[in-house]
Design a protein around this motif. Structure first.
Motif, short mmCIF file in Angstrom:
data_model
loop_
_atom_site.label_atom_id
_atom_site.label_comp_id
_atom_site.label_asym_id
_atom_site.label_seq_id
_atom_site.Cartn_x
_atom_site.Cartn_y
_atom_site.Cartn_z
N TYR A 43 0.84 -1.18 0.00
CA TYR A 43 0.00 0.00 0.00
C TYR A 43 0.88 1.24 0.00
O TYR A 43 1.95 1.27 0.61
N GLN A 44 0.38 2.27 -0.67
CA GLN A 44 1.08 3.55 -0.77
C GLN A 44 0.19 4.62 -0.12
O GLN A 44 -1.00 4.69 -0.41
N GLN A 45 0.79 5.41 0.74
CA GLN A 45 0.01 6.44 1.44
C GLN A 45 0.68 7.79 1.30
O GLN A 45 1.82 7.98 1.74
N PHE A 46 -0.04 8.73 0.71
CA PHE A 46 0.43 10.11 0.63
C PHE A 46 -0.07 10.87 1.85
O PHE A 46 -1.11 10.54 2.43
N LYS A 73 -15.70 4.68 -3.20
CA LYS A 73 -14.92 5.26 -2.13
C LYS A 73 -15.45 4.93 -0.74
O LYS A 73 -16.57 4.45 -0.57
N VAL A 74 -14.58 5.21 0.20
CA VAL A 74 -14.90 5.13 1.61
C VAL A 74 -14.80 6.54 2.16
O VAL A 74 -13.77 7.20 2.02
N THR A 75 -15.87 7.00 2.77
CA THR A 75 -15.94 8.37 3.25
C THR A 75 -15.98 8.40 4.77
O THR A 75 -16.83 7.75 5.39
N GLN A 76 -15.06 9.14 5.34
CA GLN A 76 -15.06 9.35 6.79
C GLN A 76 -15.57 10.76 7.04
O GLN A 76 -15.15 11.71 6.38
N SER A 77 -16.46 10.87 7.99
CA SER A 77 -17.26 12.09 8.13
C SER A 77 -16.43 13.31 8.51
O SER A 77 -16.79 14.43 8.13
N SER A 78 -15.35 13.12 9.24
CA SER A 78 -14.56 14.27 9.67
C SER A 78 -13.09 14.07 9.34
O SER A 78 -12.58 12.96 9.48
N ARG A 79 -12.42 15.11 8.88
CA ARG A 79 -10.98 15.02 8.67
C ARG A 79 -10.21 15.30 9.96
O ARG A 79 -9.20 14.67 10.23
N TYR A 80 -10.72 16.25 10.73
CA TYR A 80 -10.07 16.64 11.98
C TYR A 80 -11.13 16.77 13.07
O TYR A 80 -12.21 17.30 12.83
N LEU A 81 -10.78 16.27 14.25
CA LEU A 81 -11.66 16.41 15.41
C LEU A 81 -10.81 16.74 16.63
O LEU A 81 -9.72 16.17 16.79
N TYR A 134 -7.28 7.90 12.64
CA TYR A 134 -8.17 6.74 12.55
C TYR A 134 -8.55 6.53 11.09
O TYR A 134 -9.01 7.45 10.40
N LEU A 135 -8.35 5.31 10.64
CA LEU A 135 -8.62 4.96 9.25
C LEU A 135 -9.70 3.89 9.18
O LEU A 135 -9.62 2.87 9.87
N CYS A 136 -10.67 4.13 8.35
CA CYS A 136 -11.70 3.15 8.05
C CYS A 136 -11.36 2.49 6.72
O CYS A 136 -10.79 3.13 5.82
N ALA A 137 -11.67 1.22 6.59
CA ALA A 137 -11.43 0.50 5.33
C ALA A 137 -12.56 -0.48 5.09
O ALA A 137 -13.28 -0.88 6.01
N GLY A 163 -10.49 4.92 3.67
CA GLY A 163 -10.90 6.32 3.71
C GLY A 163 -9.68 7.22 3.90
O GLY A 163 -8.55 6.73 4.05
N SER A 164 -9.91 8.52 3.90
CA SER A 164 -8.80 9.48 4.03
C SER A 164 -8.37 9.70 5.46
O SER A 164 -7.35 10.36 5.70
N GLY A 165 -9.11 9.17 6.39
CA GLY A 165 -8.69 9.25 7.77
C GLY A 165 -9.31 10.39 8.54
O GLY A 165 -9.72 11.42 7.98
N THR A 166 -9.40 10.21 9.84
CA THR A 166 -9.82 11.26 10.78
C THR A 166 -8.71 11.43 11.79
O THR A 166 -8.35 10.48 12.47
N ARG A 167 -8.18 12.65 11.85
CA ARG A 167 -7.15 12.92 12.85
C ARG A 167 -7.84 13.43 14.11
O ARG A 167 -8.39 14.53 14.12
N LEU A 168 -7.82 12.62 15.13
CA LEU A 168 -8.48 12.95 16.39
C LEU A 168 -7.44 13.39 17.41
O LEU A 168 -6.44 12.72 17.63
N THR A 169 -7.72 14.52 18.01
CA THR A 169 -6.91 15.02 19.12
C THR A 169 -7.78 15.09 20.35
O THR A 169 -8.86 15.71 20.32
#
Lengths: 113, 116
Positions: free
Chosen positions: A36-39, B3-11, B89-92, B108-114
């Motif tokens: 897998y490749q991740q940007f 696609k896989v969509t995650q509702s938030s990019r940053y939280l 956090y990554l969903c797949a 998905g593109s991920g959610t960065r949770l702080t």
């Protein structure tokens, strides 16, 4: 036995050079090996995958080499480009596929212009 | 484009809050997964699901729960957020055993949770 080891942790290559990332596994039941490749800011994306019935698979500039006896596989990126700069994860899976991937810790590749 | 969509990019959440991370896929995939990604530790599986209303613990389920009420949606719940749950956090999702031959995950593109 479930672990997949990956090296190096980071890699810097000049444009046009060859990038090589290595992975090793213990569980002989694994029989599907994707990369897998991740940007940055993106989720990982499937790049290329191999089954152990072949020793090499090539897709464009990307080649997987597989050594079943050594339980090792590697990703070669030929003519590396700055656009290849990303984090690369190897993974392994066994039947039933798509349910139980084990990932390596990742390699951060930087290709210098 | 599938696609896989995650509702938030940053939280950003406070310690002790209940946090919901949502994931939706449009590929009719049977399998869905939640991973967390931390530097040097790679991708670690939290929970996964093979079917609606089914869930299985992954490698690091403590402090998390999941819900899959519909095939396309898989939610990750942090019951009481703690600072050590600060992560990406990554969903797949992936095709199931009975679904054809493409075994790869779509992430998905991920959610960065702080958690503060």
């Amino acid at each position: 036995q479930q672990q997949v080891k990956q090296s190096p942790q980071s890699l810097i290559v000049q444009k046009g050079g060859i990038s090589i990332i290595n992975c090793a596994y213990e569980n002989t039941a694994f029989d599907y090996f994707p990369w897998y490749q991740q940007f940055p800011g993106k989720g990982p994306a499937l790049l290329i995958a191999i089954r152990p019935d072949v020793s090499e698979k090539k897709e464009g500039r990307f080649t997987i080499s597989f050594n079943k006896s050594a339980k090792q596989f590697s990703l070669h990126i030929m003519d590396s480009q700055p656009g290849d700069s990303a984090t690369y994860f190897c993974a392994a899976s066994m039947f039933p596929y798509g349910q139980n991937f084990v990932f390596g810790p990742g390699t951060r590749l930087s290709v210098l212009p | 484009d599938v696609k896989v969509t995650q509702s938030s990019r940053y939280l950003v959440k406070r310690t002790g809050e209940k946090v919901f991370l949502e994931c939706v896929q449009d590929m009719d995939h049977e399998n869905m997964f939640w991973y967390r990604q931390d530097p040097g530790l790679g991708l670690r599986l939290i929970y996964f699901s093979y079917d609606v209303k089914m869930k299985e613990k992954g490698d690091i389920p403590e402090g998390y729960s999941v819900s899959r009420e519909k095939k396309e949606r898989f939610s990750l719940i942090l019951e009481s957020a703690s600072t050590n749950q600060t992560s990406m956090y990554l969903c797949a999702s992936s095709l199931g055993e009975g679904q054809n031959a493409n075994y790869g995950y779509t992430f998905g593109s991920g959610t960065r949770l702080t958690v503060v």
